[in-house]
Design an enzyme around this catalytic site. Structure first.
Site, PDB file in Angstrom:
ATOM      1  N   HIS B 192       0.837  -1.197   0.000  1.00  0.00           N
ATOM      2  CA  HIS B 192       0.000   0.000   0.000  1.00  0.00           C
ATOM      3  C   HIS B 192       0.875   1.251   0.000  1.00  0.00           C
ATOM      4  O   HIS B 192       1.560   1.530   0.993  1.00  0.00           O
ATOM      5  CB  HIS B 192      -0.922  -0.008   1.219  1.00  0.00           C
ATOM      6  CG  HIS B 192      -2.114  -0.899   1.043  1.00  0.00           C
ATOM      7  ND1 HIS B 192      -2.004  -2.249   0.846  1.00  0.00           N
ATOM      8  CD2 HIS B 192      -3.456  -0.615   0.987  1.00  0.00           C
ATOM      9  CE1 HIS B 192      -3.225  -2.774   0.703  1.00  0.00           C
ATOM     10  NE2 HIS B 192      -4.120  -1.810   0.774  1.00  0.00           N
ATOM     11  N   ALA B 233     -11.659   1.341   6.139  1.00  0.00           N
ATOM     12  CA  ALA B 233     -10.705   0.565   5.344  1.00  0.00           C
ATOM     13  C   ALA B 233     -10.091   1.388   4.216  1.00  0.00           C
ATOM     14  O   ALA B 233     -10.458   2.541   3.986  1.00  0.00           O
ATOM     15  CB  ALA B 233     -11.404  -0.668   4.784  1.00  0.00           C
ATOM     16  N   HIS B 234      -9.183   0.766   3.503  1.00  0.00           N
ATOM     17  CA  HIS B 234      -8.444   1.453   2.433  1.00  0.00           C
ATOM     18  C   HIS B 234      -9.382   1.981   1.342  1.00  0.00           C
ATOM     19  O   HIS B 234     -10.348   1.351   0.985  1.00  0.00           O
ATOM     20  CB  HIS B 234      -7.376   0.555   1.815  1.00  0.00           C
ATOM     21  CG  HIS B 234      -7.805  -0.814   1.425  1.00  0.00           C
ATOM     22  ND1 HIS B 234      -6.939  -1.740   0.901  1.00  0.00           N
ATOM     23  CD2 HIS B 234      -9.016  -1.423   1.475  1.00  0.00           C
ATOM     24  CE1 HIS B 234      -7.593  -2.846   0.649  1.00  0.00           C
ATOM     25  NE2 HIS B 234      -8.836  -2.684   0.984  1.00  0.00           N
ATOM     26  N   ASN B 235      -9.021   3.173   0.861  1.00  0.00           N
ATOM     27  CA  ASN B 235      -9.701   3.789  -0.290  1.00  0.00           C
ATOM     28  C   ASN B 235     -11.133   4.240  -0.007  1.00  0.00           C
ATOM     29  O   ASN B 235     -11.869   4.557  -0.941  1.00  0.00           O
ATOM     30  CB  ASN B 235      -9.693   2.847  -1.505  1.00  0.00           C
ATOM     31  CG  ASN B 235      -8.291   2.553  -2.009  1.00  0.00           C
ATOM     32  OD1 ASN B 235      -7.551   1.797  -1.381  1.00  0.00           O
ATOM     33  ND2 ASN B 235      -7.910   3.156  -3.102  1.00  0.00           N
TER      34      ASN B 235
END
Lengths: 326, 326, 326
Positions: B192, B233-235
């Site tokens: 990431h 969470a991511h994004n």
């Protein structure tokens, strides 16, 4: 500790003991090796008992297996007490010079403060308290005798912690409650000047958070045990000897009675009252007051997904189905 | 602050005030003692008001009780503003020599960095920023003016934090998102290299985690307030002035609108879009996009366990029951 | 890295490439700027591909758009590998003198220990291990080669950590399990002398907690990936290559198989066995053993609140409705 000493200490009877060996470790039936003592809590584990490699077994009745036995009334409890005796808490005293302890801190006897802690002014620390490394103890916090605070705990200012409390790593006690009022379309923070009070004999799990009250106090009463990753919001009150299992969340100003058990992942809405001796089963949502001495639940059981999809299909159609039936 | 000053400041009217006393504390109706001011937000609390020990009460209409009153339009709001006035934030400046602050860090005016912090190279810190002890600020992080970071917070590299942000203890901002691809039967980590962007006026609760994006960014827009133990969470993208209550979880790449309220323990699946002004009630699961300006829910209410067991029994049989009815 | 090099390295074919440019960054279709490479994983994103500003795109088939393309079999995987190549892990070695590392610690080659860590006696640290600032590593912990521990992690004593493990900030490994026995109406703590074993290639998310066993061990097998804010209780066993998504909770002594996926906010009761290759969908509650190779669920979908209220109304009346139908 020899088998004979164990028997003597707990009023037990030796059975099939040929040699009065020294016990070296404590293990479960399946993990025990030579030199270990184990226990059997229920007859249904008799098969595991037959194949255990333990050198002795605590049991409530004589077992017809070829392994030295100590017959005691409650083998599991005796086992737990043996752990306490054979693995005493490590002695640790002394205040690390690598920590920042304000001159205006009062400390009792035999206190341990590990490295890289910050203890702000006005803190009072009782006798025998242990504060492990990397903790932050805010202004005017009080900590009662023999309380243990594990590494990386944060206690915000004004928190009162009783005696014999255990706080596990990553717990955050006394952060601001989640309170805002809306003005001109944005959320204005309500400043929280209240506190958290943790009474004696409470245990708080790793990464649990207990928020400070707006102006009064958030209270955890004596003897209550709180698991990991639990959230207790501002102005809550949790009664004596209650059990809050992991990932429970209690919203603001709710009042939990004595001897209550909230099982894992239970959520309690704000301004709720839960009576004494209530049990709420895992994953349930509590949106109304609960009467004392009862068991409540709303958690669902996982079933095969293909089946569950069909159940959901009809569940969401229930109002129409019942209407058409009428 | 005297009662007359409070009245003057908030355009209030004094009623049944015999002596222009000095206010010493702020408390709720039931906890207030002599010297305290309190407030009544709703007529239903009139009984508590009658028995309060407070020396004065903020109220929106004259009460027929024998206690000095200040009549103001919105007593609760005035009470909160009084807290701000009487309990100002503590002044704290100076960079501790017990911290490790890289030479390649730019700091503004009146910055406070407590003991045992690590601030890596390339970090830029605005004016009036407070970083309490034991924090870790990774490479190239930027922190806007007057942001407060409480003890034991971790901010991973490249994170951008706006002005007037508050981050409570134990929060972790910018850890790797949970992303893998499968190869030869094992999970290979997706590295990431994206970042987290926290805009102005955001508050982040204790032990909350906000993950960095794979290559783009995870964004929390201006004015959004996030409670404790929340997972983003991511994004993900969370719009302006939204409210995420404790233990909410939002899976990867989901987009939450403006002025949204996700109540406690709500879960949002990945790649979901939730429209502006949506409210999702506690414990609900969001698996599909939600239209703006509506209230959604799927949380269940705990009832007596004996009853709930019977409900579940029939719930799981619903497909067969309906089939047989047809 | 030039486009031709990328094509060569991954066996790709250049298409519509006029100039063999150097790639400067990696971004998604919508965020990419000049100099960036991006990828398209599915034809449904063709519209975003048409408007991307990227200088090149990885694709599995030739696209009729005016942008340089590299045709590869699995564009997403190639993209992830490009991240690994272009953004290698930072080299970091050396043991900070600002940390407290016991004399009785064994460290391998090329170890990094950041500032303000405490590493207690008896710890063994393998080659290439990185321990970021403010971590606490308890007595007799072992850490295998190339494991990375991010800031503010706590590892309690006796924990065994394998090779190539990643532990994110705020995780707490090895705190006492939540175990008590009742005596004279109060909860007596069961002392936990067991340990946690984390095998190779495990990743543990931010603020996750894994408790130590009573006398045996809590085990996380090789290759399993654990997201943020997950709770794994004492004496659990999680098989190889499983995936535990954020906010999952697993109660004591449960046994999770290989290649299992527990989606977000799933709860598993104690003493449960979940077979290999099981998938449990988000928010489900697991109260019974689950057979291998199946998908299970009990999570509900949020619908409009007015509808949901009616569904709940009839749901709770289900037993009476069905009785009256009979």
């Amino acid at each position: 500790m020899k088998l004979s000493e164990i028997a003597k200490r707990f009023g037990g009877e030796l059975y099939r003991v040929k040699e009065d060996i020294e016990i070296k470790g404590l293990k479960s039936l399946s993990s025990a090796k030579e030199g270990d003592i184990t226990f059997i809590s229920d007859k249904k584990y008799i098969k595991e008992a037959q194949s255990t490699l333990a050198s002795a077994i605590l049991t409530s009745e004589k077992l017809d297996i070829n392994i030295p036995q100590i017959i005691v009334k409650d083998p599991q409890k005796v086992f737990y007490r043996l752990i306490d005796i054979l693995f005493p808490e490590e002695e640790k005293t002394g205040i690390s010079k690598k920590s920042s302890v304000s001159d205006r801190v009062k400390t009792g006897k035999d206190v341990y403060i590990g490295d890289f802690c910050v203890v702000e002014e006005g803190v009072r620390i009782g006798n025998g308290v242990k504060i492990y490394p990397n903790c932050y103890i805010g202004k005017n916090v009080t900590i009662g005798d023999n309380t243990v605070i594990y590494p990386n705990v944060v206690v915000y200012r004004d928190t009162e912690i009783g005696k014999n409390v255990i706080i596990h790593s990553g717990a955050v006690i006394g952060a601001d409650g989640f309170g805002y009022y809306k003005e001109d379309g944005v959320h204005k923070k309500i400043k929280h000047i209240g506190k958290v009070i943790i009474e004696d004999d409470v245990e708080i799990g790793a990464n649990t958070t207990i928020d400070r009250a707006v102006v009064d106090q958030t209270v955890i009463k004596r003897g209550t045990k709180i698991d990991n990753l639990v959230m207790i919001a501002h102005n809550c009150y949790v009664g004596e000897n209650s059990i809050l299992v992991s990932q429970v969340g209690i919203a603001g100003s709710s009042k939990i009675g004595k001897n209550v058990i909230l099982a894992g992942q239970v959520g309690v809405a704000d301004h709720i009252t839960i009576g004494d001796n209530v049990i709420v089963t895992a994953k349930s949502g509590v949106g109304k007051d609960l009467e004392p001495n009862k068991v409540y639940g709303s958690g669902l059981q996982a079933v095969e997904w293909s089946k569950w999809k069909r159940v959901m299909f009809y569940l969401y159609k229930l109002p129409e189905i019942i209407k058409s039936l009428k």
